[in-house]
Design a protein around this motif. Structure first.
Motif, PDB file in Angstrom:
ATOM      1  N   LEU A   1      -5.802   1.307  -9.023  1.00  0.00           N
ATOM      2  CA  LEU A   1      -4.806   0.408  -8.457  1.00  0.00           C
ATOM      3  C   LEU A   1      -3.392   0.909  -8.734  1.00  0.00           C
ATOM      4  N   THR A   2      -3.179   1.461  -9.912  1.00  0.00           N
ATOM      5  CA  THR A   2      -1.865   2.014 -10.248  1.00  0.00           C
ATOM      6  C   THR A   2      -1.558   3.242  -9.388  1.00  0.00           C
ATOM      7  N   LYS A   3      -2.504   4.166  -9.313  1.00  0.00           N
ATOM      8  CA  LYS A   3      -2.289   5.393  -8.529  1.00  0.00           C
ATOM      9  C   LYS A   3      -2.030   5.099  -7.056  1.00  0.00           C
TER      10      LYS A   3
ATOM     11  N   GLU B   1       0.830  -1.196   0.000  1.00  0.00           N
ATOM     12  CA  GLU B   1       0.000   0.000   0.000  1.00  0.00           C
ATOM     13  C   GLU B   1       0.867   1.250   0.000  1.00  0.00           C
ATOM     14  N   SER B   2       0.439   2.244  -0.728  1.00  0.00           N
ATOM     15  CA  SER B   2       1.163   3.502  -0.855  1.00  0.00           C
ATOM     16  C   SER B   2       1.300   4.195   0.494  1.00  0.00           C
ATOM     17  N   GLN B   3       2.482   4.745   0.754  1.00  0.00           N
ATOM     18  CA  GLN B   3       2.752   5.491   1.973  1.00  0.00           C
ATOM     19  C   GLN B   3       2.344   6.958   1.830  1.00  0.00           C
ATOM     20  N   ASN B   4       2.069   7.396   0.635  1.00  0.00           N
ATOM     21  CA  ASN B   4       1.751   8.795   0.377  1.00  0.00           C
ATOM     22  C   ASN B   4       0.290   8.962  -0.002  1.00  0.00           C
ATOM     23  N   PRO B   5      -0.305  10.105   0.389  1.00  0.00           N
ATOM     24  CA  PRO B   5      -1.676  10.344  -0.064  1.00  0.00           C
ATOM     25  C   PRO B   5      -1.710  10.467  -1.585  1.00  0.00           C
ATOM     26  N   VAL B   6      -2.778  10.010  -2.163  1.00  0.00           N
ATOM     27  CA  VAL B   6      -2.926   9.995  -3.614  1.00  0.00           C
ATOM     28  C   VAL B   6      -4.170  10.783  -3.966  1.00  0.00           C
TER      29      VAL B   6
END
Length: 88
Positions: free
Chosen positions: A51-53, A5-10
């Motif tokens: 999913l990519t973002k 999971e991404s650590q940054n807000p998207v």
């Protein structure tokens, strides 16, 4: 983080947030397409882009990401105000 999971807000578009909410609600791509009156292929493309973002590899990881970042509410867990395209 576990699950990739991404650590940054998207930043997701309003439509992407709407689709993420429907994924979290357990709808299939076909059900999402019918509810939003768009083609299943369009839903497939949106989910692929989401999913990519979000750097998530599947729908479960996406829902975990959405809960972590306050993008969805499930059964009074992580409740937040979500945009409502129907004007309610």
């Amino acid at each position: 983080m576990a699950g990739g999971e991404s650590q940054n807000p998207v930043s997701l578009s309003d439509r992407e947030l709407q689709i993420t909410d429907l994924v979290a609600a357990g709808l299939t791509n076909q059900e999402i397409a019918a509810k939003l009156e768009i083609s299943k292929r369009t839903v497939d493309n949106h989910i692929s882009n989401i999913l990519t973002k979000t750097e998530t590899g599947n729908r479960v990881a996406l829902v975990r990401w959405a809960l972590q970042w306050g993008k969805v509410c499930l059964n009074d867990v992580n409740c937040c105000i979500l945009p409502n395209s129907s004007g309610e």
